[in-house]
Design an enzyme around this catalytic site. Sequence first.
Site, PDB file in Angstrom:
ATOM      1  N   HIS A 175      33.615  42.717  46.602  1.00  0.00           N
ATOM      2  CA  HIS A 175      32.608  42.463  47.642  1.00  0.00           C
ATOM      3  C   HIS A 175      33.234  42.712  49.011  1.00  0.00           C
ATOM      4  O   HIS A 175      34.317  42.180  49.295  1.00  0.00           O
ATOM      5  CB  HIS A 175      32.093  41.024  47.536  1.00  0.00           C
ATOM      6  CG  HIS A 175      31.085  40.683  48.571  1.00  0.00           C
ATOM      7  ND1 HIS A 175      29.765  41.116  48.512  1.00  0.00           N
ATOM      8  CD2 HIS A 175      31.205  39.993  49.734  1.00  0.00           C
ATOM      9  CE1 HIS A 175      29.122  40.689  49.593  1.00  0.00           C
ATOM     10  NE2 HIS A 175      29.964  39.998  50.342  1.00  0.00           N
TER      11      HIS A 175
ATOM     12  N   SER B 138      36.921  41.054  49.009  1.00  0.00           N
ATOM     13  CA  SER B 138      37.248  40.037  47.995  1.00  0.00           C
ATOM     14  C   SER B 138      36.967  40.575  46.594  1.00  0.00           C
ATOM     15  O   SER B 138      35.918  41.188  46.373  1.00  0.00           O
ATOM     16  CB  SER B 138      36.376  38.791  48.202  1.00  0.00           C
ATOM     17  OG  SER B 138      36.512  38.288  49.525  1.00  0.00           O
TER      18      SER B 138
ATOM     19  N   ARG C 176      13.731  42.208  35.619  1.00  0.00           N
ATOM     20  CA  ARG C 176      15.194  42.155  35.726  1.00  0.00           C
ATOM     21  C   ARG C 176      15.793  41.776  34.370  1.00  0.00           C
ATOM     22  O   ARG C 176      16.813  42.305  33.951  1.00  0.00           O
ATOM     23  CB  ARG C 176      15.591  41.143  36.787  1.00  0.00           C
ATOM     24  CG  ARG C 176      16.856  41.445  37.559  1.00  0.00           C
ATOM     25  CD  ARG C 176      17.069  40.433  38.663  1.00  0.00           C
ATOM     26  NE  ARG C 176      16.336  40.739  39.860  1.00  0.00           N
ATOM     27  CZ  ARG C 176      16.782  41.549  40.825  1.00  0.00           C
ATOM     28  NH1 ARG C 176      17.955  42.144  40.680  1.00  0.00           N
ATOM     29  NH2 ARG C 176      16.085  41.789  41.901  1.00  0.00           N
TER      30      ARG C 176
ATOM     31  N   ILE D 226      21.381  42.634  41.415  1.00  0.00           N
ATOM     32  CA  ILE D 226      21.666  41.226  41.134  1.00  0.00           C
ATOM     33  C   ILE D 226      21.423  40.992  39.647  1.00  0.00           C
ATOM     34  O   ILE D 226      20.364  41.368  39.119  1.00  0.00           O
ATOM     35  CB  ILE D 226      20.777  40.310  41.987  1.00  0.00           C
ATOM     36  CG1 ILE D 226      21.076  40.546  43.482  1.00  0.00           C
ATOM     37  CG2 ILE D 226      21.001  38.849  41.611  1.00  0.00           C
ATOM     38  CD1 ILE D 226      20.120  39.840  44.420  1.00  0.00           C
ATOM     39  N   LEU D 227      22.397  40.424  38.960  1.00  0.00           N
ATOM     40  CA  LEU D 227      22.330  40.243  37.508  1.00  0.00           C
ATOM     41  C   LEU D 227      21.775  38.859  37.167  1.00  0.00           C
ATOM     42  O   LEU D 227      22.009  37.880  37.891  1.00  0.00           O
ATOM     43  CB  LEU D 227      23.716  40.424  36.904  1.00  0.00           C
ATOM     44  CG  LEU D 227      24.269  41.852  37.074  1.00  0.00           C
ATOM     45  CD1 LEU D 227      25.783  41.870  36.976  1.00  0.00           C
ATOM     46  CD2 LEU D 227      23.634  42.821  36.076  1.00  0.00           C
TER      47      LEU D 227
ATOM     48  N   GLU E 217      40.139  48.155  49.461  1.00  0.00           N
ATOM     49  CA  GLU E 217      39.528  47.989  48.130  1.00  0.00           C
ATOM     50  C   GLU E 217      40.271  48.801  47.082  1.00  0.00           C
ATOM     51  O   GLU E 217      40.524  48.354  45.958  1.00  0.00           O
ATOM     52  CB  GLU E 217      38.063  48.435  48.166  1.00  0.00           C
ATOM     53  CG  GLU E 217      37.176  47.560  49.001  1.00  0.00           C
ATOM     54  CD  GLU E 217      35.752  48.059  49.061  1.00  0.00           C
ATOM     55  OE1 GLU E 217      35.496  49.247  48.765  1.00  0.00           O
ATOM     56  OE2 GLU E 217      34.874  47.247  49.377  1.00  0.00           O
TER      57      GLU E 217
ATOM     58  N   ASP F 111      27.641  36.403  44.531  1.00  0.00           N
ATOM     59  CA  ASP F 111      28.873  36.432  45.361  1.00  0.00           C
ATOM     60  C   ASP F 111      29.494  35.052  45.510  1.00  0.00           C
ATOM     61  O   ASP F 111      30.140  34.767  46.520  1.00  0.00           O
ATOM     62  CB  ASP F 111      28.559  37.030  46.741  1.00  0.00           C
ATOM     63  CG  ASP F 111      28.027  38.442  46.615  1.00  0.00           C
ATOM     64  OD1 ASP F 111      27.246  38.850  47.498  1.00  0.00           O
ATOM     65  OD2 ASP F 111      28.357  39.115  45.631  1.00  0.00           O
TER      66      ASP F 111
ATOM     67  N   ASN G 275      33.815  41.615  40.266  1.00  0.00           N
ATOM     68  CA  ASN G 275      33.085  42.354  41.292  1.00  0.00           C
ATOM     69  C   ASN G 275      33.975  42.492  42.517  1.00  0.00           C
ATOM     70  O   ASN G 275      34.847  41.660  42.762  1.00  0.00           O
ATOM     71  CB  ASN G 275      31.801  41.609  41.662  1.00  0.00           C
ATOM     72  CG  ASN G 275      31.003  42.354  42.733  1.00  0.00           C
ATOM     73  OD1 ASN G 275      30.691  43.529  42.586  1.00  0.00           O
ATOM     74  ND2 ASN G 275      30.722  41.673  43.838  1.00  0.00           N
TER      75      ASN G 275
ATOM     76  N   GLY H  75      31.266  55.725  44.084  1.00  0.00           N
ATOM     77  CA  GLY H  75      32.275  55.545  43.044  1.00  0.00           C
ATOM     78  C   GLY H  75      33.706  55.712  43.511  1.00  0.00           C
ATOM     79  O   GLY H  75      34.587  56.052  42.716  1.00  0.00           O
TER      80      GLY H  75
HETATM   81  N1  LIG Z   1      24.528  37.310  39.274  1.00  0.00           N
HETATM   82  C1  LIG Z   1      25.271  38.122  40.050  1.00  0.00           C
HETATM   83  N2  LIG Z   1      24.944  39.431  40.152  1.00  0.00           N
HETATM   84  C2  LIG Z   1      25.691  40.247  40.943  1.00  0.00           C
HETATM   85  C3  LIG Z   1      26.776  39.747  41.681  1.00  0.00           C
HETATM   86  C4  LIG Z   1      27.100  38.352  41.533  1.00  0.00           C
HETATM   87  O1  LIG Z   1      28.086  37.858  42.141  1.00  0.00           O
HETATM   88  N3  LIG Z   1      26.334  37.591  40.723  1.00  0.00           N
HETATM   89  N4  LIG Z   1      27.494  40.585  42.564  1.00  0.00           N
HETATM   90  C5  LIG Z   1      26.710  41.761  42.958  1.00  0.00           C
HETATM   91  C6  LIG Z   1      27.347  42.736  43.888  1.00  0.00           C
HETATM   92  N5  LIG Z   1      26.781  42.501  45.227  1.00  0.00           N
HETATM   93  C7  LIG Z   1      27.678  42.140  46.201  1.00  0.00           C
HETATM   94  O2  LIG Z   1      28.900  42.150  46.001  1.00  0.00           O
HETATM   95  C8  LIG Z   1      25.391  42.642  45.505  1.00  0.00           C
HETATM   96  C9  LIG Z   1      24.683  43.669  44.890  1.00  0.00           C
HETATM   97  C10 LIG Z   1      23.307  43.799  45.137  1.00  0.00           C
HETATM   98  C11 LIG Z   1      22.644  42.920  45.984  1.00  0.00           C
HETATM   99  C12 LIG Z   1      21.168  43.071  46.194  1.00  0.00           C
HETATM  100  O3  LIG Z   1      20.589  42.442  47.074  1.00  0.00           O
HETATM  101  N6  LIG Z   1      20.552  43.915  45.353  1.00  0.00           N
HETATM  102  C13 LIG Z   1      19.075  44.141  45.387  1.00  0.00           C
HETATM  103  C14 LIG Z   1      18.803  45.635  45.421  1.00  0.00           C
HETATM  104  C15 LIG Z   1      19.583  46.273  46.567  1.00  0.00           C
HETATM  105  C16 LIG Z   1      19.591  47.802  46.425  1.00  0.00           C
HETATM  106  O4  LIG Z   1      19.106  48.319  45.404  1.00  0.00           O
HETATM  107  O5  LIG Z   1      20.133  48.432  47.373  1.00  0.00           O
HETATM  108  C17 LIG Z   1      18.444  43.578  44.108  1.00  0.00           C
HETATM  109  O6  LIG Z   1      19.160  43.486  43.061  1.00  0.00           O
HETATM  110  O7  LIG Z   1      17.243  43.307  44.173  1.00  0.00           O
HETATM  111  C18 LIG Z   1      23.346  41.901  46.601  1.00  0.00           C
HETATM  112  C19 LIG Z   1      24.722  41.763  46.377  1.00  0.00           C
HETATM  113  C20 LIG Z   1      26.220  42.500  41.733  1.00  0.00           C
HETATM  114  N7  LIG Z   1      25.380  41.575  41.017  1.00  0.00           N
HETATM  115  N1  LIG Z   2      27.567  43.829  47.404  1.00  0.00           N
HETATM  116  C1  LIG Z   2      28.286  44.814  46.657  1.00  0.00           C
HETATM  117  C2  LIG Z   2      28.864  45.837  47.608  1.00  0.00           C
HETATM  118  O1  LIG Z   2      28.396  46.004  48.720  1.00  0.00           O
HETATM  119  N2  LIG Z   2      29.917  46.487  47.112  1.00  0.00           N
HETATM  120  C3  LIG Z   2      30.534  47.506  47.927  1.00  0.00           C
HETATM  121  O2  LIG Z   2      29.948  48.769  47.616  1.00  0.00           O
HETATM  122  C4  LIG Z   2      30.925  49.768  47.940  1.00  0.00           C
HETATM  123  C5  LIG Z   2      30.971  50.721  46.770  1.00  0.00           C
HETATM  124  O3  LIG Z   2      31.730  51.838  47.162  1.00  0.00           O
HETATM  125  P1  LIG Z   2      32.114  52.928  46.033  1.00  0.00           P
HETATM  126  O4  LIG Z   2      30.834  53.267  45.321  1.00  0.00           O
HETATM  127  O5  LIG Z   2      32.685  54.048  46.853  1.00  0.00           O
HETATM  128  O6  LIG Z   2      33.117  52.284  45.120  1.00  0.00           O
HETATM  129  C6  LIG Z   2      32.273  49.059  48.128  1.00  0.00           C
HETATM  130  O7  LIG Z   2      32.603  48.993  49.512  1.00  0.00           O
HETATM  131  C7  LIG Z   2      32.010  47.668  47.600  1.00  0.00           C
HETATM  132  O8  LIG Z   2      32.767  46.654  48.261  1.00  0.00           O
END
Ligand SMILES: Nc1nc2c(c(=O)[nH]1)N[C@@H](CN(C=O)c1ccc(C(=O)N[C@@H](CCC(=O)O)C(=O)O)cc1)CN2
Ligand SMILES: NCC(=O)N[C@@H]1O[C@H](COP(=O)([O-])[O-])[C@@H](O)[C@H]1O
Length: 217
Positions: free
Chosen positions: A110, A137, A66, A93-94, A175, A146, A108, A13
């Site tokens: 990234h 980003s 999901r 992933i949403l 960030e 993403d 988001n 966080g």
């Molecule tokens: N529909 C979307 N959902 C999310 C997005 C998006 O752009 N479109 N951004 C992500 C954030 N993210 C990268 O920035 C990201 C988060 C999670 C994963 C992933 O592979 N998650 C796995 C579980 C991984 C874990 O629990 O450690 C999963 O959901 O099965 C990839 C990219 C947020 N959602």
């Molecule tokens: N794919 C999503 C992802 O990797 N997001 C990354 O998780 C970290 C969260 O840090 P925080 O919990 O300290 O804010 C951040 O570095 C963010 O860019």
Amino acid sequence: MSFPIVVLISGSGSNLQALIDQSLQGQLNTKICAVISNKADAYGLERAKNAGIPTHTLSHKSFSSREEFDTELQALIDQYQPKLVVLAGFMRILTEAFAKHYDGRMLNIHPSLLPKFKGLDTHQRAIDANEKEHGVSVHFVSPELDAGAVVLQARTEITKAETAETLANKVHALEHIIYPLAVKWFSEERLTFQDGKAFFDKNRLPESGILYHKALT
Ligand SMILES: Nc1nc2c(c(=O)[nH]1)N[C@@H](CN(C=O)c1ccc(C(=O)N[C@@H](CCC(=O)O)C(=O)O)cc1)CN2
Ligand SMILES: NCC(=O)N[C@@H]1O[C@H](COP(=O)([O-])[O-])[C@@H](O)[C@H]1O
């Protein structure tokens, strides 16, 4: 009247803390109505509690799909009627339905210079790919992972001695500057979204968003 947002987290966080700090310093005219985590042990929940912000834990493991998790998450978020949903290290992933419900009002952050290195483990992948630079980003969230319109990026050099840890620390620092900036611009209606494209002060942003180089490093 402050701008209501809900923040979703899964971990430490530190980005949430940057938003809290700037909000408390009056630099961000936003009200963080709630912080929701899919992980009960997320330290970000402590950060929210310390700031007097309502917290919720919604474990994805408690749901059989999901879609069910997202439906419950959406109902919880909509109780607060936020004008913006902020993903701050939210690691789920949403679904398409969820992303469409918040179309144009969900951001988001990234840890890569999108469209490079979508997904996970971005710092090590950038190093392994011998990239000269890396960064972060801020983008609108779309159904495709993403792939939403990028609104703001910050860059840093990858040095010869770089490790995933040192690179992550540099990216985190960037960030904590650009995410509050993007949220501020959205709350001021300077940053907008229409038909899958991002606009700043009504000007169409280039694919790569607004690039900030040395100013932030
Ligand atoms: N529909 C979307 N959902 C999310 C997005 C998006 O752009 N479109 N951004 C992500 C954030 N993210 C990268 O920035 C990201 C988060 C999670 C994963 C992933 O592979 N998650 C796995 C579980 C991984 C874990 O629990 O450690 C999963 O959901 O099965 C990839 C990219 C947020 N959602
Ligand atoms: N794919 C999503 C992802 O990797 N997001 C990354 O998780 C970290 C969260 O840090 P925080 O919990 O300290 O804010 C951040 O570095 C963010 O860019």
